[in-house]
Enzyme design. Structure first.
Site, PDB file in Angstrom:
ATOM      1  N   ASP A  13       0.816  -1.222   0.000  1.00 27.41           N
ATOM      2  CA  ASP A  13       0.000   0.000   0.000  1.00 27.41           C
ATOM      3  C   ASP A  13       0.849   1.270   0.000  1.00 27.41           C
ATOM      4  O   ASP A  13       0.621   2.171  -0.813  1.00 27.41           O
ATOM      5  CB  ASP A  13      -0.933   0.034   1.220  1.00 27.41           C
ATOM      6  CG  ASP A  13      -2.088  -0.961   1.092  1.00 27.41           C
ATOM      7  OD1 ASP A  13      -2.421  -1.330  -0.049  1.00 27.41           O
ATOM      8  OD2 ASP A  13      -2.642  -1.346   2.140  1.00 27.41           O
ATOM      9  N   ARG A  92       0.841   5.075  16.996  1.00 32.42           N
ATOM     10  CA  ARG A  92       0.360   6.061  16.010  1.00 32.42           C
ATOM     11  C   ARG A  92       0.636   7.510  16.380  1.00 32.42           C
ATOM     12  O   ARG A  92       1.120   8.277  15.542  1.00 32.42           O
ATOM     13  CB  ARG A  92      -1.127   5.842  15.710  1.00 32.42           C
ATOM     14  CG  ARG A  92      -1.479   4.472  15.117  1.00 32.42           C
ATOM     15  CD  ARG A  92      -0.461   3.993  14.139  1.00 32.42           C
ATOM     16  NE  ARG A  92      -0.865   2.790  13.409  1.00 32.42           N
ATOM     17  CZ  ARG A  92      -0.036   2.020  12.746  1.00 32.42           C
ATOM     18  NH1 ARG A  92       1.259   2.301  12.720  1.00 32.42           N
ATOM     19  NH2 ARG A  92      -0.463   0.961  12.102  1.00 32.42           N
ATOM     20  N   ASP A 121      -6.619   3.463  12.580  1.00 33.14           N
ATOM     21  CA  ASP A 121      -5.331   4.145  12.459  1.00 33.14           C
ATOM     22  C   ASP A 121      -5.418   5.482  11.731  1.00 33.14           C
ATOM     23  O   ASP A 121      -4.728   6.430  12.074  1.00 33.14           O
ATOM     24  CB  ASP A 121      -4.305   3.218  11.794  1.00 33.14           C
ATOM     25  CG  ASP A 121      -3.876   2.103  12.737  1.00 33.14           C
ATOM     26  OD1 ASP A 121      -3.886   2.346  13.959  1.00 33.14           O
ATOM     27  OD2 ASP A 121      -3.558   1.004  12.270  1.00 33.14           O
ATOM     28  N   SER A 173      -3.197  -9.327   7.651  1.00 34.73           N
ATOM     29  CA  SER A 173      -2.683  -7.972   7.750  1.00 34.73           C
ATOM     30  C   SER A 173      -2.028  -7.847   9.126  1.00 34.73           C
ATOM     31  O   SER A 173      -2.664  -8.095  10.152  1.00 34.73           O
ATOM     32  CB  SER A 173      -3.835  -6.976   7.608  1.00 34.73           C
ATOM     33  OG  SER A 173      -3.425  -5.731   8.107  1.00 34.73           O
TER      34      SER A 173
HETATM   35  N1  ARG Z   1      -7.398  -3.160  15.560  1.00 34.70           N
HETATM   36  C1  ARG Z   1      -6.141  -2.742  16.060  1.00 34.70           C
HETATM   37  C2  ARG Z   1      -6.151  -1.292  16.386  1.00 34.70           C
HETATM   38  O1  ARG Z   1      -6.976  -0.591  15.904  1.00 34.70           O
HETATM   39  C3  ARG Z   1      -5.006  -3.146  15.191  1.00 34.70           C
HETATM   40  C4  ARG Z   1      -4.925  -2.545  13.828  1.00 34.70           C
HETATM   41  C5  ARG Z   1      -3.618  -2.947  13.249  1.00 34.70           C
HETATM   42  N2  ARG Z   1      -3.523  -3.107  11.864  1.00 34.70           N
HETATM   43  C6  ARG Z   1      -3.206  -4.261  11.226  1.00 34.70           C
HETATM   44  N3  ARG Z   1      -2.788  -4.175  10.027  1.00 34.70           N
HETATM   45  N4  ARG Z   1      -3.289  -5.405  11.805  1.00 34.70           N
HETATM   46  O2  ARG Z   1      -5.336  -0.832  17.140  1.00 34.70           O
END
Ligand code: ARG
Length: 394
Positions: A13, A92, A121, A173
């Protein structure tokens, strides 16, 4: 020419993002944050260049991440919906802060990220960037671009001769940092189905963990873990070491249905052995050294703190105020905790502290007992008086 600083991970991405932004007339600065996911390979760095980045910046943020983000969250006992120790969420605001700094240094007009339009995110990045520098524009190519599938992105890379590792692509992912790993998508999207073995990233499955338990001792000073099994360690190596030990014993895996900021429920799988062990140990030390009122009030703050972190509200007055309050309480949190790790479980088996409020002479049922049993009678009379009054004749 406009300049944009892109949070670049090296995956498909964000590689496409580089080219896509360059095609729209931007000078692209690719910014890679090392938050403990592993050092970027030469391939990943040159991929950004080939895709059209005019500059690639790699910054080791592990220490800052551990000290300023992970530690306050640990001390707050920030656990989202009772299960998620927030590894991804905590990284983040830190990355956003450094994007903003890089944007200032490059005299950029915008920052960009590679988050999708249905995740948390994007919220965390954008709220953080806007809180830190409201004049910066935030671009989210994935929310607006023309590609509707991975295959279309791969074809785009082929057209632009951007080398990508399609074969190495995991069916999941994955987001990784020193505080934990988040795994989603693929077969995990069926909430009834048990996460398959290949969804485990580094924690061994409890069934395959050693059939011999291991005891670890973690020592804290002022709420900060400083020693592991008697060896003095800085925060980052201490977390790394606990991750290795915990992972061997299948500790720190959780999975849940989670409520995202954007309103959807999703099935999430997390691995965070060090986070789990440190949270158990730190919590136990607080039970030992905090009086009842302080302990219960402090415990009530954890869910709120977790909500702020999860929702991307790191750079807010409430988070700062909670840190001040929690920081004040941590002075007493000094001592050691022993934990036993065994086939996925992590149990506290011992604790001690110079500030311990535990008094054996008061707690004991033996002849050494010094508790004033007589005082209990009057205490109970007054304690229960409000309820007794209800049935008393006037
Ligand atoms: N759901 C989790 C959060 O919002 C993890 C998101 C992480 N992304 C991934 N590509 N697994 O903090």
């Amino acid at each position: 020419m406009k300049t944009v600083v892109l949070a670049y991970s090296g995956g498909l991405d964000t590689s496409v993002c580089v080219r896509w932004l360059a095609d729209r007339g931007y000078r692209v600065v690719a910014f890679m944050a090392d938050v403990g996911q592993g050092e970027p390979s030469q391939r990943v760095l040159s991929r950004a260049k080939i895709a059209g980045a005019s500059q690639v910046i790699v910054k080791d943020l592990r220490k800052e991440f551990a000290q300023d983000y992970v530690l306050p969250a640990l001390q707050a006992h920030a656990v989202y919906e009772g299960k998620y120790l927030l590894a991804t969420a905590l990284s983040r605001p830190l990355i956003a802060k450094h994007l903003v700094e890089a944007a200032r240094a490059a005299n950029a007009d915008a920052v960009a990220h590679g988050c999708t339009g249905k995740g948390n995110d994007q919220v965390r990045f954008e709220v953080s960037v806007r809180a830190l520098d409201p004049r910066l524009q935030v671009l989210a190519p994935l929310r607006v671009w023309e590609f509707r599938s991975r295959e279309e992105e791969i074809a785009y890379c082929a057209r632009h001769r951007i080398p990508i590792d399609v074969t190495r692509k995991s069916p999941y992912s994955i987001d990784r940092n020193l505080w934990g790993v988040s795994v989603e998508a693929g077969v995990l999207e069926d909430p009834w189905r048990e996460p398959p073995l290949d969804s485990f990233q580094f924690v061994s499955s409890p069934e395959r963990a050693p059939s011999r338990a291991e005891v670890v001792t973690v020592e804290f000073r002022g709420g900060v873990p400083i020693r592991l099994n008697g060896t003095r360690l800085a925060l980052v190596p201490l977390i790394d070491a606990l991750n290795r030990i915990g992972a061997r014993h299948g500790v720190g895996r959780t999975e849940l249905i989670e409520s995202r900021v954007v309103g959807i429920k999703s099935r999430e799988v997390y691995e965070a052995p060090a986070a789990q062990i440190l949270w158990e140990a730190h919590g136990e030390l607080e039970r030992l050294v905090f009086d009842r009122e302080l302990l219960h009030f402090k415990q009530s703050l954890g869910p709120k703190y977790a909500e702020l972190v999860y929702n991307g509200l790191w750079f807010t007055p409430l988070r700062a105020a909670l840190d001040a309050c929690i920081g004040f309480t941590q002075q007493r949190v000094t001592g050691a905790v022993r934990l036993k790790l065994f086939k996925g479980s992590c149990q506290v088996i011992g604790r001690r502290s110079p500030h311990s409020l535990y008094r054996e002479r008061l707690a004991t049922y033996s002849a050494k007992d010094q508790f004033d049993h007589g005082a209990a009678e009057g205490f109970i009379k007054l304690f229960g008086l409000p309820y007794e009054s209800a049935n008393l004749s006037k």
